[in-house]
Design an enzyme around this catalytic site. Structure first.
Site, PDB file in Angstrom:
ATOM      1  N   PHE A 161       1.214  -1.342   0.020  1.00 20.81           N
ATOM      2  CA  PHE A 161       0.082  -0.018   0.320  1.00 20.81           C
ATOM      3  C   PHE A 161       1.014   1.698  -0.013  1.00 20.81           C
ATOM      4  O   PHE A 161      -0.029   2.388  -0.543  1.00 20.81           O
ATOM      5  CB  PHE A 161      -0.755  -0.092   1.184  1.00 20.81           C
ATOM      6  CG  PHE A 161      -0.455   0.475   2.650  1.00 20.81           C
ATOM      7  CD1 PHE A 161       0.198   1.316   3.045  1.00 20.81           C
ATOM      8  CD2 PHE A 161       0.125  -0.791   3.382  1.00 20.81           C
ATOM      9  CE1 PHE A 161       0.782   1.664   4.383  1.00 20.81           C
ATOM     10  CE2 PHE A 161       0.882  -0.795   4.486  1.00 20.81           C
ATOM     11  CZ  PHE A 161       1.040   0.880   4.991  1.00 20.81           C
ATOM     12  N   LYS A 185      -1.254  -8.273  -9.208  1.00 18.92           N
ATOM     13  CA  LYS A 185      -1.898  -7.807  -7.790  1.00 18.92           C
ATOM     14  C   LYS A 185      -2.438  -6.427  -6.973  1.00 18.92           C
ATOM     15  O   LYS A 185      -0.765  -6.224  -6.631  1.00 18.92           O
ATOM     16  CB  LYS A 185      -2.400  -8.900  -7.123  1.00 18.92           C
ATOM     17  CG  LYS A 185      -3.593  -8.912  -5.448  1.00 18.92           C
ATOM     18  CD  LYS A 185      -3.327  -9.326  -4.525  1.00 18.92           C
ATOM     19  CE  LYS A 185      -2.840  -9.046  -3.898  1.00 18.92           C
ATOM     20  NZ  LYS A 185      -3.685  -8.119  -3.193  1.00 18.92           N
ATOM     21  N   ARG A 189      -5.984  -2.043  -0.898  1.00 18.62           N
ATOM     22  CA  ARG A 189      -5.986  -0.867   0.160  1.00 18.62           C
ATOM     23  C   ARG A 189      -5.953   0.888  -1.259  1.00 18.62           C
ATOM     24  O   ARG A 189      -6.856   1.992  -0.907  1.00 18.62           O
ATOM     25  CB  ARG A 189      -5.279  -0.367   0.725  1.00 18.62           C
ATOM     26  CG  ARG A 189      -5.121  -1.720   1.962  1.00 18.62           C
ATOM     27  CD  ARG A 189      -4.201  -1.029   3.589  1.00 18.62           C
ATOM     28  NE  ARG A 189      -3.978  -2.398   4.186  1.00 18.62           N
ATOM     29  CZ  ARG A 189      -3.682  -2.144   5.087  1.00 18.62           C
ATOM     30  NH1 ARG A 189      -3.608  -0.517   5.349  1.00 18.62           N
ATOM     31  NH2 ARG A 189      -3.784  -3.343   5.316  1.00 18.62           N
ATOM     32  N   SER A 238       5.601  -6.984   3.674  1.00 24.34           N
ATOM     33  CA  SER A 238       5.410  -7.278   5.608  1.00 24.34           C
ATOM     34  C   SER A 238       6.397  -8.811   4.857  1.00 24.34           C
ATOM     35  O   SER A 238       6.513  -9.294   4.838  1.00 24.34           O
ATOM     36  CB  SER A 238       4.874  -7.043   5.842  1.00 24.34           C
ATOM     37  OG  SER A 238       3.717  -8.625   5.613  1.00 24.34           O
ATOM     38  N   CYS A 293       9.605   1.267   3.256  1.00 20.43           N
ATOM     39  CA  CYS A 293      10.513   0.801   3.897  1.00 20.43           C
ATOM     40  C   CYS A 293      12.101   1.485   4.058  1.00 20.43           C
ATOM     41  O   CYS A 293      12.799   0.504   4.843  1.00 20.43           O
ATOM     42  CB  CYS A 293      10.569  -0.832   3.105  1.00 20.43           C
ATOM     43  SG  CYS A 293      10.895  -0.907   1.388  1.00 20.43           S
ATOM     44  N   GLU A 393       9.458  -3.121  13.459  1.00 22.23           N
ATOM     45  CA  GLU A 393       9.034  -1.756  12.295  1.00 22.23           C
ATOM     46  C   GLU A 393       8.278  -0.883  12.695  1.00 22.23           C
ATOM     47  O   GLU A 393       6.520  -1.634  12.813  1.00 22.23           O
ATOM     48  CB  GLU A 393       9.384  -2.605  11.261  1.00 22.23           C
ATOM     49  CG  GLU A 393       9.287  -1.465   9.877  1.00 22.23           C
ATOM     50  CD  GLU A 393       8.844  -1.595   8.714  1.00 22.23           C
ATOM     51  OE1 GLU A 393       9.382  -1.623   7.483  1.00 22.23           O
ATOM     52  OE2 GLU A 393       8.793  -2.825   8.415  1.00 22.23           O
TER      53      GLU A 393
END
Length: 511
Positions: A161, A185, A189, A238, A293, A393
């Site tokens: 997202f 894909k 969101r 993630s 990230c 994180e």
């Protein structure tokens, strides 16, 4: 479209389409997910969980168009991407608006999101050099060897997202310019920007069926991991999801590249340029509301640099928190109420474990956006490596601050952390910088550069706990990921060459 309940009145709510075989089609699913504007939490659209039949027709469309697309001239593929990069450039404002509406980041940051993706598309236009093979003549008498770099088949991408433009653009342009077809894909969101990008790719002349887009959550991910036609999967997100996809996809014989979580440390030496360093730390910790990230979420102040904390706090306090489309905004909302809740509880865990809260952004009020998912810039100091606010994180506008006596102490702190995405050192001493870059076990290192994400002629080289796979995103490694090598060894004996001399006398018949 369907309707959603907003402020007590029913109003039509747009639905996100699937993109199958060159057509934007309404899903026949009975399961829909709401898309919220993070600044208001209003439902702005709905996204379908694609049915099994829809996902199958998307992948079948990829399979059917693969044959002709993979055999399309490399020059024709290059031309499409030359047109595509121009279309993205021409529409950067519209793309940025769709990102801000669904993701929340500021318009300036959203433009940066598109721009960094655009640079990958520009890089794909060099495909005629990037896909060159190798040759070696006369390996033995009359024998030569040469290689072709060829596409691998249907490839798939699963995007997160936080970068609705950049990360999809890391994926399908690289895969498709190499001659693969692509099943994407996007994050459920934030699908709108990806759908706009698909429309532009079609406008650039991409044949129907070469790119297909499905929506959904776990079922869609499992479908991509399991379907035998899909040869490679690109993932960003993630650790939990990334490790799952890497294992499930690999077990099914697919190539997987998986960029995952991070805890990026900025090491501040006392000899650093104070002005720039403080500005860079604040920008890299709180920009994009910390939802990157590669966010510089952890500062290690070495020696005397710890005396800079009060000024760091002053600069962070000056940042303006507001909806992403408001004038002068620095920090937008987090993606969801759950994300806000999680960030707040991680801040509290720091307090409970004995860290000191120098700046608390939990009760920030944004006028006119009282229902938004806002957390203001937050700074936690006296943090130790055992604390939850350090081990997890946070993915929010929170900077945790550790202290170290020396450069060596700072290096061992960073190397003891399981993640290896990015790190930065701030110093004016070349020897210090050189020692840090050589000793630190992190894939992407900035020297006086807070967010060292490489440009696309290099590759995104996060390492250790931040990456699964053996071939990184974009650059030379991206080409490697999306291609296979065919090696040809051929022998044509000299003595077999045609030796007959041409007949120059008058041909005669039936003589």
């Amino acid at each position: 479209g369907r309707t959603a309940h907003n402020n007590g009145q029913w109003k039509p709510c747009p639905t996100t389409k699937l993109f199958i075989n060159g057509k934007f089609v309404e899903s026949k699913t009975s399961e829909w997910l709401d898309i919220h504007n993070p600044a208001t939490n209003e439902v702005i659209a709905r996204v379908p969980k694609a049915t099994q039949e829809e996902m199958l027709s998307a992948v079948d469309s990829c399979s059917q168009s693969y044959h002709s697309w993979s055999e399309t001239s490399i020059l024709a593929r290059q031309q499409i991407f030359l047109r595509y990069q121009q279309l993205i450039k021409d529409n950067i404002k519209e793309l940025a608006r769709s990102i801000t509406l669904e993701q929340g980041k500021t318009l300036a940051d959203a433009e940066g999101d598109v721009f960094r993706g655009l640079q990958v598309v520009e890089h794909t236009c060099s495909i005629t050099s990037l896909m060159l093979g190798e040759t070696l003549p006369s390996i033995t008498k009359d024998m030569d060897t040469y290689t072709y770099r060829l596409p691998i088949g249907v490839c798939a991408g699963i995007a997160p997202f936080n970068f609705p433009a950049m990360i999809p653009l890391w994926m399908f342009p690289m895969g498709m310019v190499c001659g693969n077809t692509y099943l994407l894909k996007p994050s459920e969101r934030v699908p709108a920007c990806t759908m706009l990008l698909a429309k532009m790719l079609q406008d650039a002349g991409m044949p129907d069926g070469t790119l297909n887009i499905i929506h959904g959550q776990h079922d869609a991910v499992n479908f991509i991991c399991d379907h035998p036609a899909i040869k490679a999967i690109s993932f960003v997100g993630s650790n939990q999801a990334g490790e799952y996809i890497y294992e499930r996809g690999s077990k099914n014989g697919k190539r997987v590249q998986s960029n995952m979580g991070a805890k990026n440390h900025g090491v501040v030496m006392p000899d650093a340029n104070k002005e720039t360093t403080l500005n860079q730390l604040v920008g890299a910790a709180f920009g994009a509301a910390g939802q990157r990230c590669m966010a510089l979420s952890t500062a290690i102040l070495v020696g005397e640099a710890r005396s800079w904390l009060p000024e760091l706090v002053d600069r962070a306090k000056a940042l303006r928190v507001n909806a992403g489309d408001q004038a002068g905004v620095d920090v937008g909302p987090l993606i969801s109420p759950q994300a806000k809740e999680r960030v707040n509880s991680l801040i509290q865990s720091g307090v409970d474990e004995g860290a000191q809260l120098l700046l608390d952004g939990r009760n920030v009020k944004v006028q006119g956006y009282e229902n938004g998912n806002f957390v203001g810039p937050t700074i936690i100091c006296n943090v130790t490596p055992q604390m939850k606010c350090y081990t997890e994180e946070i993915f929010g506008p929170v900077l945790v601050v550790l202290e170290a006596e020396s450069l060596d102490d700072a290096i061992s702190l960073v190397n003891n952390n399981p993640y290896g995405n990015g790190t930065a050192i701030f110093t004016t001493n070349g020897a210090t910088a050189r020692k840090y870059t050589h000793k630190v076990d992190v894939g992407q290192i900035g020297v006086n550069v807070p967010i060292p994400v490489p440009l696309p002629m290099f590759s995104f080289t996060g390492s250790r706990g931040s990456f699964r796979g053996d071939t990184n995103f974009y650059g030379k490694q991206g080409i490697q990921f999306y291609t296979q090598i065919k090696t040809v060894t051929s022998q044509w004996k000299a003595e077999d060459s045609t030796v007959k001399t041409p007949a120059v006398s008058m041909p005669t018949m039936g003589r």
